[in-house]
Design a protein around this motif. Sequence first.
Motif, PDB file in Angstrom:
ATOM      1  N   SER A   1      15.430  -2.423  -4.224  1.00  0.00           N
ATOM      2  CA  SER A   1      15.152  -2.946  -5.856  1.00  0.00           C
ATOM      3  C   SER A   1      13.700  -3.415  -5.830  1.00  0.00           C
ATOM      4  CB  SER A   1      15.943  -4.214  -5.963  1.00  0.00           C
ATOM      5  OG  SER A   1      17.181  -3.762  -5.970  1.00  0.00           O
ATOM      6  N   GLU A   2      13.122  -4.018  -4.466  1.00  0.00           N
ATOM      7  CA  GLU A   2      11.652  -4.235  -4.699  1.00  0.00           C
ATOM      8  C   GLU A   2      10.880  -2.962  -4.524  1.00  0.00           C
ATOM      9  OE1 GLU A   2       8.606  -6.628  -1.650  1.00  0.00           O
ATOM     10  OE2 GLU A   2      10.202  -5.423  -0.935  1.00  0.00           O
ATOM     11  N   PHE A   3      11.299  -2.010  -3.820  1.00  0.00           N
ATOM     12  CA  PHE A   3      10.518  -0.947  -3.820  1.00  0.00           C
ATOM     13  C   PHE A   3      10.338  -0.026  -5.190  1.00  0.00           C
ATOM     14  CE2 PHE A   3      10.415   3.727  -2.984  1.00  0.00           C
ATOM     15  CZ  PHE A   3       9.061   3.792  -2.059  1.00  0.00           C
ATOM     16  N   ALA A   4      11.454  -0.251  -5.945  1.00  0.00           N
ATOM     17  CA  ALA A   4      11.552   0.620  -7.138  1.00  0.00           C
ATOM     18  C   ALA A   4      10.358  -0.465  -8.071  1.00  0.00           C
ATOM     19  CB  ALA A   4      12.880   0.388  -7.659  1.00  0.00           C
ATOM     20  N   ALA A   5      10.623  -1.900  -7.933  1.00  0.00           N
ATOM     21  CA  ALA A   5       9.811  -2.567  -9.210  1.00  0.00           C
ATOM     22  C   ALA A   5       8.284  -2.145  -8.678  1.00  0.00           C
ATOM     23  CB  ALA A   5      10.225  -4.244  -8.930  1.00  0.00           C
ATOM     24  N   ARG A   6       7.976  -2.407  -7.331  1.00  0.00           N
ATOM     25  CA  ARG A   6       6.623  -1.943  -7.063  1.00  0.00           C
ATOM     26  C   ARG A   6       6.079  -0.778  -7.633  1.00  0.00           C
ATOM     27  NH1 ARG A   6       4.378  -5.779  -3.642  1.00  0.00           N
ATOM     28  NH2 ARG A   6       5.664  -7.068  -2.482  1.00  0.00           N
ATOM     29  N   LEU A   7       7.026   0.478  -7.428  1.00  0.00           N
ATOM     30  CA  LEU A   7       6.475   1.557  -8.102  1.00  0.00           C
ATOM     31  C   LEU A   7       6.364   1.761  -9.522  1.00  0.00           C
ATOM     32  CD1 LEU A   7       8.790   4.153  -6.033  1.00  0.00           C
ATOM     33  CD2 LEU A   7       6.711   4.014  -6.018  1.00  0.00           C
ATOM     34  N   VAL A   8       7.195   0.917 -10.062  1.00  0.00           N
ATOM     35  CA  VAL A   8       7.026   0.613 -11.651  1.00  0.00           C
ATOM     36  C   VAL A   8       5.854  -0.007 -12.023  1.00  0.00           C
ATOM     37  CG1 VAL A   8       8.149   0.037 -13.783  1.00  0.00           C
ATOM     38  CG2 VAL A   8       9.598   1.304 -12.017  1.00  0.00           C
TER      39      VAL A   8
ATOM     40  N   SER B   1      -1.855   1.809  -7.809  1.00  0.00           N
ATOM     41  CA  SER B   1      -2.512   0.875  -6.951  1.00  0.00           C
ATOM     42  C   SER B   1      -1.745   0.504  -5.755  1.00  0.00           C
ATOM     43  CB  SER B   1      -2.783  -0.349  -7.799  1.00  0.00           C
ATOM     44  OG  SER B   1      -1.635  -1.011  -8.300  1.00  0.00           O
ATOM     45  N   TYR B   2      -0.429   1.292  -5.672  1.00  0.00           N
ATOM     46  CA  TYR B   2       0.501   0.849  -4.508  1.00  0.00           C
ATOM     47  C   TYR B   2      -0.262   1.601  -3.316  1.00  0.00           C
ATOM     48  CZ  TYR B   2       5.107  -0.027  -2.513  1.00  0.00           C
ATOM     49  OH  TYR B   2       6.342  -0.410  -1.961  1.00  0.00           O
ATOM     50  N   LEU B   3      -0.618   0.899  -2.288  1.00  0.00           N
ATOM     51  CA  LEU B   3      -1.085   1.392  -1.024  1.00  0.00           C
ATOM     52  C   LEU B   3      -0.220   2.282  -0.435  1.00  0.00           C
ATOM     53  CD1 LEU B   3      -3.335  -1.732   0.205  1.00  0.00           C
ATOM     54  CD2 LEU B   3      -4.156   0.369  -1.117  1.00  0.00           C
ATOM     55  N   PRO B   4      -0.593   3.195   0.068  1.00  0.00           N
ATOM     56  CA  PRO B   4       0.294   4.344   0.795  1.00  0.00           C
ATOM     57  C   PRO B   4       0.978   3.749   2.080  1.00  0.00           C
ATOM     58  CG  PRO B   4      -1.547   5.562   0.149  1.00  0.00           C
ATOM     59  CD  PRO B   4      -1.881   3.959  -0.109  1.00  0.00           C
ATOM     60  N   ILE B   5       0.031   2.983   2.724  1.00  0.00           N
ATOM     61  CA  ILE B   5       0.795   2.414   4.048  1.00  0.00           C
ATOM     62  C   ILE B   5       1.807   1.421   3.697  1.00  0.00           C
ATOM     63  CG2 ILE B   5      -0.926   0.540   4.204  1.00  0.00           C
ATOM     64  CD1 ILE B   5       0.729   2.483   7.103  1.00  0.00           C
ATOM     65  N   TYR B   6       1.578   0.660   2.644  1.00  0.00           N
ATOM     66  CA  TYR B   6       2.714  -0.373   2.322  1.00  0.00           C
ATOM     67  C   TYR B   6       3.836   0.281   1.671  1.00  0.00           C
ATOM     68  CZ  TYR B   6      -0.748  -4.089   3.110  1.00  0.00           C
ATOM     69  OH  TYR B   6      -1.643  -4.886   3.741  1.00  0.00           O
ATOM     70  N   MET B   7       3.404   1.547   0.921  1.00  0.00           N
ATOM     71  CA  MET B   7       4.507   2.133   0.399  1.00  0.00           C
ATOM     72  C   MET B   7       5.597   2.847   1.604  1.00  0.00           C
ATOM     73  SD  MET B   7       4.386   5.664  -2.199  1.00  0.00           S
ATOM     74  CE  MET B   7       3.681   4.607  -3.455  1.00  0.00           C
TER      75      MET B   7
END
Length: 199
Positions: free
Chosen positions: A48-55, A60-66
């Motif tokens: 859920s957190e991953f999906a919210a960050r994507l949206v 600006s979502y850094l690739p390493i954190y993704m």
Amino acid sequence: MVISFGSTFVYFFYTYGEETRVAFIPIPEVTGTMWEVLDLITSVIFLSEFAARLVFTGKSYLPIYMVIDFLSWLPGLCSSALWFSKGSAPAWLQGLCVLRVLKPERYLGAFASMISILAEHGAILKATALVSFLLWLLVSSMLYFTERNNPDEELQDWLRDLSDEEWPWCDYTWQGKAIGTFLNFMSIGPLGNLHEKKS
């Protein structure tokens, strides 16, 4: 941070064996089903957190954190799906839950600090690594020559060649004990001096 480290600790409780039981420290028993339910709940939270960050963060979502966020939930969902469908899941897949400890890095910056220290003191660390490696080779060779004719046959079998040197053995000859004492002074002494200079 609590969920990341907490789920990793529960995984430790799930995988510990009788040989790893620590005296006087009670370790709760975690069954496979209990672990998989917790792993599933944790994975859903992180998904859920991953999906919210994507949206909300988008480009600006850094690739390493993704990648770290992706690996914090995918293995858990796969492991839980296998467990509840087949009754078992590969141990290596369950073990990937430890990757979750990387999630708090964006707030703690521990790895960034370690990398900066390595970059700043690289020359000293390389020199220390070389000295340690040479000392290891020297002491291993000396122990081989002093202990290959040890009266203890079990120790002789263990020290049959240079690749099997192990320190936990205690039945060394006097020469082996002298080498061990030398090694302890060499490894502990410089560290003590360094600590005194810093304080």
